[in-house]
Scaffold this active site. Structure first.
Site, PDB file in Angstrom:
ATOM      1  N   SER A 238       0.826  -1.193   0.000  1.00  0.00           N
ATOM      2  CA  SER A 238       0.000   0.000   0.000  1.00  0.00           C
ATOM      3  C   SER A 238       0.873   1.261   0.000  1.00  0.00           C
ATOM      4  O   SER A 238       1.662   1.448  -0.910  1.00  0.00           O
ATOM      5  CB  SER A 238      -0.952  -0.040   1.194  1.00  0.00           C
ATOM      6  OG  SER A 238      -1.985   0.881   1.040  1.00  0.00           O
ATOM      7  N   ASP A 465      -9.325  -4.494  -5.245  1.00  0.00           N
ATOM      8  CA  ASP A 465      -8.721  -3.761  -4.134  1.00  0.00           C
ATOM      9  C   ASP A 465      -9.486  -2.455  -3.910  1.00  0.00           C
ATOM     10  O   ASP A 465      -9.580  -1.628  -4.803  1.00  0.00           O
ATOM     11  CB  ASP A 465      -7.253  -3.460  -4.444  1.00  0.00           C
ATOM     12  CG  ASP A 465      -6.468  -3.011  -3.227  1.00  0.00           C
ATOM     13  OD1 ASP A 465      -7.014  -2.233  -2.412  1.00  0.00           O
ATOM     14  OD2 ASP A 465      -5.302  -3.430  -3.085  1.00  0.00           O
ATOM     15  N   HIS A 493      -7.547  -5.787  -0.018  1.00  0.00           N
ATOM     16  CA  HIS A 493      -6.391  -4.908  -0.171  1.00  0.00           C
ATOM     17  C   HIS A 493      -5.093  -5.689  -0.102  1.00  0.00           C
ATOM     18  O   HIS A 493      -4.815  -6.353   0.899  1.00  0.00           O
ATOM     19  CB  HIS A 493      -6.440  -3.854   0.935  1.00  0.00           C
ATOM     20  CG  HIS A 493      -5.385  -2.807   0.835  1.00  0.00           C
ATOM     21  ND1 HIS A 493      -4.971  -2.262  -0.359  1.00  0.00           N
ATOM     22  CD2 HIS A 493      -4.643  -2.191   1.796  1.00  0.00           C
ATOM     23  CE1 HIS A 493      -4.028  -1.363  -0.137  1.00  0.00           C
ATOM     24  NE2 HIS A 493      -3.806  -1.305   1.160  1.00  0.00           N
TER      25      HIS A 493
END
Length: 523
Positions: A238, A465, A493
């Protein structure tokens, strides 16, 4: 009935969702426990003697940081911890210094080197992530070949942390209900944020102006040197992909094996990132509803559109009439949505959302508030276990120019509502977070990644996601050039550590054997 346990994931670059109160973000940390061993299985201290050849390559003026001797001490039940000294301001290496906290789980086999890990945020603790999920998230093959090294980036938890409010003040801030679409509501929100920013500046001190991602990437290179790795081996999830691509742009010749999973497109501005997330969360919500309708006990009915509308109706009812949870805390629409989006980070958590929705539709919002607490890192005893909410805002305020012009924010609100009818409103007005920030942006404008190194990088995206849309992974891969794109057809995610064997084997072969997956591989 108890809430199903959440399978937690790395934090994301989530928009500054107002649901958790002023200056808040809705994000989910990893939480599990395991044991780790030092390299020789011992509990003794070890001193990291700097490799002279590595230290000799230090940027001018930073030699003392690259050549420092780091003492790794026993900690966290058979793991090792250390503090690494870095400049507060890299433009003034002879000035004040801060310390970066790091934790290490030694390799279980013949060590190739260290694998630095960042779980996201910005503001998430890599120390906690490796301590709590290093064994479960990384395969035996990876753990046999690398020391896993988690660290708290500057401004985060143990590394010169951003400090703003007491736990009681955080509870009070999260209970506040704002209506920024009105002049009075926006004025109140801006005033509250200004008061919080003043407390952040007072309690944190000068480090508040130096917790940007460029500085964190320079810290990462010092960490590489003090663990005696000639090249950086790195796994970023991320926001960790933004930190990784920033490092690759700054230190292209020092990149070893770099995994960037759940990619952020560095060329996008804050408003573009927020819009992309709003669309992706709406898409994820629809995927959840479609799944729920096929399960026994789902409180929703009819078509997917019907189910989404039923959720929207509950949100609107809580906005109109905030409800008290069983512990007496008040839950308005913002707090409700804060809890709603937390389980969307991993489809393993969808049963928890189903249970919370079922209870809420019957009038009890306590479970939804508990999900919001998990996102805010609040324990049931009222203690907050991290400073991620404040570090998130502080880092983003340095990394991204944001507009706080009321007309521009209201125009953005309409755009977000159109793109994400159920959730878009709750992603609006992020510019209020930085309206009174006492330091200028480090990045004057977003810039694409520029990588000229010879070592290939692997970028991973997930089609479902909600926090880092799969399109961002494709964009980052193109910007990096010498890289390959690996895509998982899944929900939630990030992919590695929770996807299928196809993803795991491809990543493991890359990290351990240096075998880059074919570009555009789909699992």
């Amino acid at each position: 009935m108890s809430t199903p346990p959440l399978t937690a994931r790395p934090r994301s670059f989530a928009a500054a969702v107002r649901a958790a109160g002023a200056m808040a973000a809705v994000l989910l940390l990893t939480s599990c426990s395991f044991l780790g061993l030092s390299k020789d299985g011992s509990q003794g201290n070890s001193t990291g003697q700097a490799d002279p050849s590595i230290a000799a390559e230090a940027p001018e003026g930073l030699e003392e940081f690259y050549s420092q001797q780091v003492v790794w001490e026993p900690c966290e039940d058979k793991m090792q911890c250390a503090k690494v000294k870095v400049p507060l301001d890299y433009a003034k290496p002879d000035g004040e210094t801060i310390e970066i906290a790091a934790l290490k789980i030694a390799s279980t086999g013949k060590k190739q080197g260290s694998l630095m890990v960042n779980p996201g945020g910005p503001g998430a603790s890599g120390y906690d992530f490796v301590r709590d999920a290093g064994v479960s998230n990384f395969s035996d093959k990876v753990r046999a070949n690398f020391d896993l090294v988690g660290f708290d980036p500057r401004g985060v938890k143990r590394s010169a942390p951003v400090t703003c409010l007491t736990d009681k003040e955080r509870d009070e801030a999260r209970e506040k209900i704002y209506a920024p679409e009105t002049d009075a509501g926006l004025a109140t929100m801006l005033a509250d944020n200004k008061a919080i920013v003043q407390k952040c500046a007072q309690k944190t001190g000068p480090v508040l102006g130096h917790i940007d991602t460029v500085s964190a990437a320079k810290d990462l290179d010092v960490l590489r040197a003090v663990v005696n790795d000639a090249k950086l081996n790195y796994a970023g999830f991320s926001y960790g992909t933004f930190l990784g691509s920033t490092y690759a742009s700054l230190f292209p010749d020092k990149v070893g094996r770099m995994l960037l999973d759940g990619a952020i497109d560095p060329s996008l501005g804050a408003e573009e990132l927020t819009l992309g997330q709003a669309k992706a969360f709406e898409k994820s919500l629809r995927a959840y509803v479609e799944h729920c309708l096929q399960q026994e006990g789902c409180p929703l009915s009819g078509t997917v559109d019907d189910g989404v509308q039923q959720i929207s109706d509950v949100i609107q009812s809580v906005i109109a009439t905030p409800r008290a949870a069983k512990d007496g805390r008040i839950v308005g629409g913002n707090a409700f949505v804060s809890g709603l989006i937390v389980p969307l980070y991993a489809n393993e958590n969808w049963p928890a959302l189903t249970q919370a929705l079922d209870a809420a539709m019957k009038g009890d919002v306590s479970l939804m508030l508990r999900l919001a607490d998990l996102g805010a890192n609040r324990n049931s005893n009222g203690k907050y276990t991290s400073n991620t909410t404040f570090a998130f805002s502080a880092i983003n305020c340095l990394d991204y120019p944001m507009t706080s012009d009321p007309a521009a924010m209201r125009a953005e609100e309409q755009q977000l509502r159109a793109a994400s009818p159920t959730l878009g409103y709750f992603f609006a007005y992020g510019g209020t977070n930085c309206a009174n920030w006492p330091y200028k942006n480090v990045r004057a404008a977003p810039e694409a990644a520029e990588y000229t190194g010879s070592a290939p990088i692997v970028v991973v995206g997930t089609t479902g996601d909600p926090a880092t849309p799969v399109e961002w992974a494709s964009a980052l891969r193109k910007q990096l050039g010498n890289s390959s794109l690996l895509t998982w057809k899944g929900q939630g995610h990030t992919a590695y550590g929770r996807a299928n064997n196809c993803i795991r084997d491809a990543v493991d072969s890359y990290l351990v054997d240096g075998k880059e997956p074919a570009d555009n591989t789909v699992c």
